[in-house]
Design a protein around this motif. Structure first.
Motif, PDB file in Angstrom:
ATOM      1  N   LYS A  67       0.803  -1.208   0.000  1.00  0.00           N
ATOM      2  CA  LYS A  67       0.000   0.000   0.000  1.00  0.00           C
ATOM      3  C   LYS A  67       0.843   1.269   0.000  1.00  0.00           C
ATOM      4  O   LYS A  67       0.348   2.350  -0.274  1.00  0.00           O
ATOM      5  CB  LYS A  67      -0.937  -0.001   1.225  1.00  0.00           C
ATOM      6  N   HIS A  68       2.121   1.145   0.348  1.00  0.00           N
ATOM      7  CA  HIS A  68       2.976   2.322   0.362  1.00  0.00           C
ATOM      8  C   HIS A  68       4.224   2.031  -0.474  1.00  0.00           C
ATOM      9  O   HIS A  68       4.558   0.886  -0.745  1.00  0.00           O
ATOM     10  CB  HIS A  68       3.387   2.681   1.792  1.00  0.00           C
ATOM     11  N   GLY A  69       4.889   3.082  -0.910  1.00  0.00           N
ATOM     12  CA  GLY A  69       6.039   2.885  -1.780  1.00  0.00           C
ATOM     13  C   GLY A  69       7.342   3.374  -1.188  1.00  0.00           C
ATOM     14  O   GLY A  69       8.247   3.778  -1.913  1.00  0.00           O
ATOM     15  N   ALA A  70       7.456   3.373   0.152  1.00  0.00           N
ATOM     16  CA  ALA A  70       8.650   3.927   0.793  1.00  0.00           C
ATOM     17  C   ALA A  70       9.916   3.174   0.391  1.00  0.00           C
ATOM     18  O   ALA A  70      10.945   3.789   0.115  1.00  0.00           O
ATOM     19  CB  ALA A  70       8.474   3.893   2.312  1.00  0.00           C
ATOM     20  N   TRP A  71       9.825   1.851   0.366  1.00  0.00           N
ATOM     21  CA  TRP A  71      11.006   1.058   0.011  1.00  0.00           C
ATOM     22  C   TRP A  71      11.427   1.344  -1.427  1.00  0.00           C
ATOM     23  O   TRP A  71      12.597   1.554  -1.720  1.00  0.00           O
ATOM     24  CB  TRP A  71      10.703  -0.428   0.200  1.00  0.00           C
ATOM     25  N   ARG A  72      10.445   1.372  -2.328  1.00  0.00           N
ATOM     26  CA  ARG A  72      10.744   1.644  -3.735  1.00  0.00           C
ATOM     27  C   ARG A  72      11.375   3.030  -3.901  1.00  0.00           C
ATOM     28  O   ARG A  72      12.333   3.198  -4.668  1.00  0.00           O
ATOM     29  CB  ARG A  72       9.474   1.532  -4.569  1.00  0.00           C
ATOM     30  N   LYS A  73      10.846   4.017  -3.188  1.00  0.00           N
ATOM     31  CA  LYS A  73      11.397   5.372  -3.297  1.00  0.00           C
ATOM     32  C   LYS A  73      12.847   5.414  -2.832  1.00  0.00           C
ATOM     33  O   LYS A  73      13.673   6.124  -3.408  1.00  0.00           O
ATOM     34  CB  LYS A  73      10.546   6.351  -2.494  1.00  0.00           C
ATOM     35  N   LYS A  74      13.164   4.657  -1.775  1.00  0.00           N
ATOM     36  CA  LYS A  74      14.546   4.602  -1.299  1.00  0.00           C
ATOM     37  C   LYS A  74      15.462   3.993  -2.360  1.00  0.00           C
ATOM     38  O   LYS A  74      16.553   4.502  -2.619  1.00  0.00           O
ATOM     39  CB  LYS A  74      14.636   3.796  -0.011  1.00  0.00           C
ATOM     40  N   ILE A  75      15.011   2.910  -2.995  1.00  0.00           N
ATOM     41  CA  ILE A  75      15.813   2.263  -4.034  1.00  0.00           C
ATOM     42  C   ILE A  75      16.023   3.211  -5.214  1.00  0.00           C
ATOM     43  O   ILE A  75      17.122   3.321  -5.767  1.00  0.00           O
ATOM     44  CB  ILE A  75      15.152   0.957  -4.506  1.00  0.00           C
ATOM     45  N   GLU A  76      14.970   3.916  -5.607  1.00  0.00           N
ATOM     46  CA  GLU A  76      15.086   4.869  -6.711  1.00  0.00           C
ATOM     47  C   GLU A  76      16.069   5.981  -6.367  1.00  0.00           C
ATOM     48  O   GLU A  76      16.878   6.400  -7.209  1.00  0.00           O
ATOM     49  CB  GLU A  76      13.715   5.445  -7.055  1.00  0.00           C
ATOM     50  N   ASP A  78      18.575   5.769  -4.169  1.00  0.00           N
ATOM     51  CA  ASP A  78      19.918   5.190  -4.132  1.00  0.00           C
ATOM     52  C   ASP A  78      20.461   4.959  -5.549  1.00  0.00           C
ATOM     53  O   ASP A  78      21.643   5.147  -5.807  1.00  0.00           O
ATOM     54  CB  ASP A  78      19.905   3.860  -3.366  1.00  0.00           C
ATOM     55  N   THR A  79      19.579   4.547  -6.458  1.00  0.00           N
ATOM     56  CA  THR A  79      19.997   4.313  -7.838  1.00  0.00           C
ATOM     57  C   THR A  79      20.412   5.615  -8.514  1.00  0.00           C
ATOM     58  O   THR A  79      21.427   5.678  -9.218  1.00  0.00           O
ATOM     59  CB  THR A  79      18.860   3.643  -8.636  1.00  0.00           C
ATOM     60  N   ALA A  80      19.628   6.676  -8.310  1.00  0.00           N
ATOM     61  CA  ALA A  80      19.987   7.980  -8.869  1.00  0.00           C
ATOM     62  C   ALA A  80      21.332   8.450  -8.321  1.00  0.00           C
ATOM     63  O   ALA A  80      22.166   9.005  -9.050  1.00  0.00           O
ATOM     64  CB  ALA A  80      18.895   9.000  -8.568  1.00  0.00           C
ATOM     65  N   ARG A  81      21.532   8.223  -7.036  1.00  0.00           N
ATOM     66  CA  ARG A  81      22.807   8.583  -6.407  1.00  0.00           C
ATOM     67  C   ARG A  81      23.956   7.792  -7.020  1.00  0.00           C
ATOM     68  O   ARG A  81      25.032   8.330  -7.277  1.00  0.00           O
ATOM     69  CB  ARG A  81      22.702   8.312  -4.899  1.00  0.00           C
ATOM     70  N   TRP A  82      23.728   6.509  -7.272  1.00  0.00           N
ATOM     71  CA  TRP A  82      24.749   5.656  -7.891  1.00  0.00           C
ATOM     72  C   TRP A  82      25.168   6.199  -9.256  1.00  0.00           C
ATOM     73  O   TRP A  82      26.344   6.275  -9.572  1.00  0.00           O
ATOM     74  CB  TRP A  82      24.205   4.236  -8.006  1.00  0.00           C
ATOM     75  N   TRP A  83      24.187   6.612 -10.071  1.00  0.00           N
ATOM     76  CA  TRP A  83      24.528   7.131 -11.396  1.00  0.00           C
ATOM     77  C   TRP A  83      25.276   8.457 -11.297  1.00  0.00           C
ATOM     78  O   TRP A  83      26.127   8.769 -12.139  1.00  0.00           O
ATOM     79  CB  TRP A  83      23.283   7.246 -12.268  1.00  0.00           C
ATOM     80  N   ASP A  84      24.982   9.258 -10.271  1.00  0.00           N
ATOM     81  CA  ASP A  84      25.775  10.466 -10.029  1.00  0.00           C
ATOM     82  C   ASP A  84      27.241  10.106  -9.782  1.00  0.00           C
ATOM     83  O   ASP A  84      28.155  10.721 -10.332  1.00  0.00           O
ATOM     84  CB  ASP A  84      25.236  11.229  -8.811  1.00  0.00           C
ATOM     85  N   VAL A  85      27.446   9.106  -8.944  1.00  0.00           N
ATOM     86  CA  VAL A  85      28.811   8.679  -8.625  1.00  0.00           C
ATOM     87  C   VAL A  85      29.510   8.146  -9.874  1.00  0.00           C
ATOM     88  O   VAL A  85      30.688   8.430 -10.126  1.00  0.00           O
ATOM     89  CB  VAL A  85      28.809   7.611  -7.510  1.00  0.00           C
ATOM     90  N   MET A  86      28.791   7.373 -10.681  1.00  0.00           N
ATOM     91  CA  MET A  86      29.391   6.823 -11.903  1.00  0.00           C
ATOM     92  C   MET A  86      29.803   7.934 -12.866  1.00  0.00           C
ATOM     93  O   MET A  86      30.857   7.871 -13.500  1.00  0.00           O
ATOM     94  CB  MET A  86      28.411   5.874 -12.592  1.00  0.00           C
ATOM     95  N   GLU A  87      28.966   8.960 -12.984  1.00  0.00           N
ATOM     96  CA  GLU A  87      29.311  10.086 -13.857  1.00  0.00           C
ATOM     97  C   GLU A  87      30.567  10.783 -13.361  1.00  0.00           C
ATOM     98  O   GLU A  87      31.443  11.169 -14.150  1.00  0.00           O
ATOM     99  CB  GLU A  87      28.140  11.069 -13.930  1.00  0.00           C
ATOM    100  N   ARG A  88      30.670  10.949 -12.059  1.00  0.00           N
ATOM    101  CA  ARG A  88      31.842  11.634 -11.512  1.00  0.00           C
ATOM    102  C   ARG A  88      33.099  10.774 -11.647  1.00  0.00           C
ATOM    103  O   ARG A  88      34.177  11.289 -11.931  1.00  0.00           O
ATOM    104  CB  ARG A  88      31.580  12.018 -10.057  1.00  0.00           C
ATOM    105  N   ARG A  89      32.959   9.476 -11.434  1.00  0.00           N
ATOM    106  CA  ARG A  89      34.126   8.609 -11.608  1.00  0.00           C
ATOM    107  C   ARG A  89      34.596   8.617 -13.060  1.00  0.00           C
ATOM    108  O   ARG A  89      35.796   8.577 -13.336  1.00  0.00           O
ATOM    109  CB  ARG A  89      33.793   7.185 -11.179  1.00  0.00           C
ATOM    110  N   ALA A  90      33.655   8.634 -13.980  1.00  0.00           N
ATOM    111  CA  ALA A  90      34.024   8.667 -15.392  1.00  0.00           C
ATOM    112  C   ALA A  90      34.742   9.960 -15.754  1.00  0.00           C
ATOM    113  O   ALA A  90      35.559   9.995 -16.688  1.00  0.00           O
ATOM    114  CB  ALA A  90      32.779   8.499 -16.262  1.00  0.00           C
ATOM    115  N   ALA A  91      34.456  11.031 -15.010  1.00  0.00           N
ATOM    116  CA  ALA A  91      35.056  12.334 -15.303  1.00  0.00           C
ATOM    117  C   ALA A  91      36.431  12.521 -14.655  1.00  0.00           C
ATOM    118  O   ALA A  91      37.111  13.518 -14.914  1.00  0.00           O
ATOM    119  CB  ALA A  91      34.121  13.452 -14.848  1.00  0.00           C
ATOM    120  N   VAL A  92      36.859  11.576 -13.827  1.00  0.00           N
ATOM    121  CA  VAL A  92      38.164  11.691 -13.166  1.00  0.00           C
ATOM    122  C   VAL A  92      39.284  11.565 -14.198  1.00  0.00           C
ATOM    123  O   VAL A  92      39.271  10.666 -15.035  1.00  0.00           O
ATOM    124  CB  VAL A  92      38.318  10.602 -12.080  1.00  0.00           C
TER     125      VAL A  92
END
Length: 338
Positions: A67-76, A78-92
């Motif tokens: 009935k609630h989407g709290a877990w899904r929102k956390k995963i989303e 965390d995933t967005a954060r992961w792609w931020d990190v990947m972009e920054r690592r690629a730019a090193v």
């Protein structure tokens, strides 16, 4: 899997048990067509022997929507954060080219129907972290992530199975020397039978058996052993051109995207020889203290690349702690920022 309370494993051997949740953390279900694989890696509560599609279809009606989407929102989040990190690592910055940038820059350029393959080794790390396989794209790599040399043969097999689709292999220079160069002869022989002529081989040329080098550092605290780890710098693109294929050598970051575009527009199989930095670390998302201490021990013992390893390791790891933000990317169709 680090934070899950339910684990569903479908048709996977998953040999890296250290990444599975703690035994008392999650309830677990496994589906596999081979009964001998059931319960092999984890204390699964329910083991189901059968075809994955049919078994999942039978299970779906038994699921109840939360009935609630709290877990899904956390995963989303965390995933967005992961792609931020990947972009920054690629730019090193690296010397001469960051392999993460090579693969990250390919993501937005991938054709919708591409078939991707990756060889074992550090190439598999960058393939898994930086490419978003979407829609009709398909991807494959060595099933147990240990067999060296399947990248180019897998891509050639894909061309025979789907001659109307582009295929792209990301391989290390060790695998390319072992059998990839010989496989190019096969591609040259049969390329005229393929409706879509594109078979792209990207060689991450760092003159090092890189995954083993890093495993030695992280697992046993052993420094790089040059007699067995260092390999010669081979002109892969020149070899490709000598047998009638296309090829280009890339030695500067500003040449990377143009090389990808040239290969994707080619009228024949194409080899890109990317000169990449072996000191860029394949740091896992949650490296352990023991692994960090082992790498430090290897450097103290006189690792031949210790200066660059320390520099690149610090630059890569710090990207995880910077405030989140999205880098602007060029839209591949319009050239505009998005």
């Amino acid at each position: 899997m680090t934070d899950c309370d339910t684990l569903l494993v479908v048709g996977s051997n998953f040999p890296y048990a250290q990444f599975l949740p703690e035994f008392d953390q999650a309830r677990a279900v496994q589906i596999d067509i081979d009964p001998s694989m059931l319960g092999l890696r984890y204390p699964f509560e329910v083991n189901l022997a059968g075809d994955a599609q049919a078994t999942l279809a039978a299970l779906l009606p038994r699921l109840k929507r939360k009935k609630h989407g709290a877990w899904r929102k956390k995963i989303e989040k965390d995933t967005a954060r992961w792609w931020d990190v990947m972009e920054r690592r690629a730019a090193v910055e690296a010397d001469p080219i960051n392999p993460e940038y090579v693969v990250h820059s390919l993501d937005a350029l991938l054709p919708d129907d591409v078939i991707l393959t990756a060889d074992s080794g550090s190439a598999a790390n960058w393939y898994a972290r930086h490419l978003r396989i979407r829609g009709g794209m398909r991807g494959s790599l060595s099933g147990t992530l240990a067999t060296m040399g399947p990248g180019v043969p897998y891509a050639i097999g894909a061309k025979f199975a789907h001659p109307d689709r582009p295929a792209l292999a990301i391989v290390g220079d060790g695998a390319m020397q072992m059998n990839g160069m010989a496989e190019l002869v096969t591609a040259a022989k049969y390329r005229h039978e393929w409706q879509d002529p594109r078979l792209i081989v990207a060689v991450l040329n760092n003159r090092d058996l890189n995954q083993v080098t890093w495993e030695m550092r992280a697992m046993s605290g052993a420094p790089q052993f040059l007699p067995s780890q260092a390999i010669p710098d081979v002109p892969y693109a020149d070899f490709a051109r000598s047998i009638g294929l296309g090829g280009v050598r890339v030695e500067k970051p500003e040449q990377v995207e143009a090389a990808w575009r040239q290969a994707l527009a080619a009228d024949r199989p194409f080899v890109i020889d990317f000169r990449t930095d072996p000191a860029v670390p394949p740091i896992p998302p949650h490296a352990t203290r023991e692994q960090a201490e082992a790498v430090a021990s290897a450097l103290v013992k006189g690792d031949s690349d210790r200066g660059d390893v320390v520099k690149q390791g610090i630059k890569a790891k710090v990207q995880e702690f910077l405030p989140g933000h999205r880098h602007q990317e060029k839209d591949p169709g319009s050239g505009q920022d998005r």
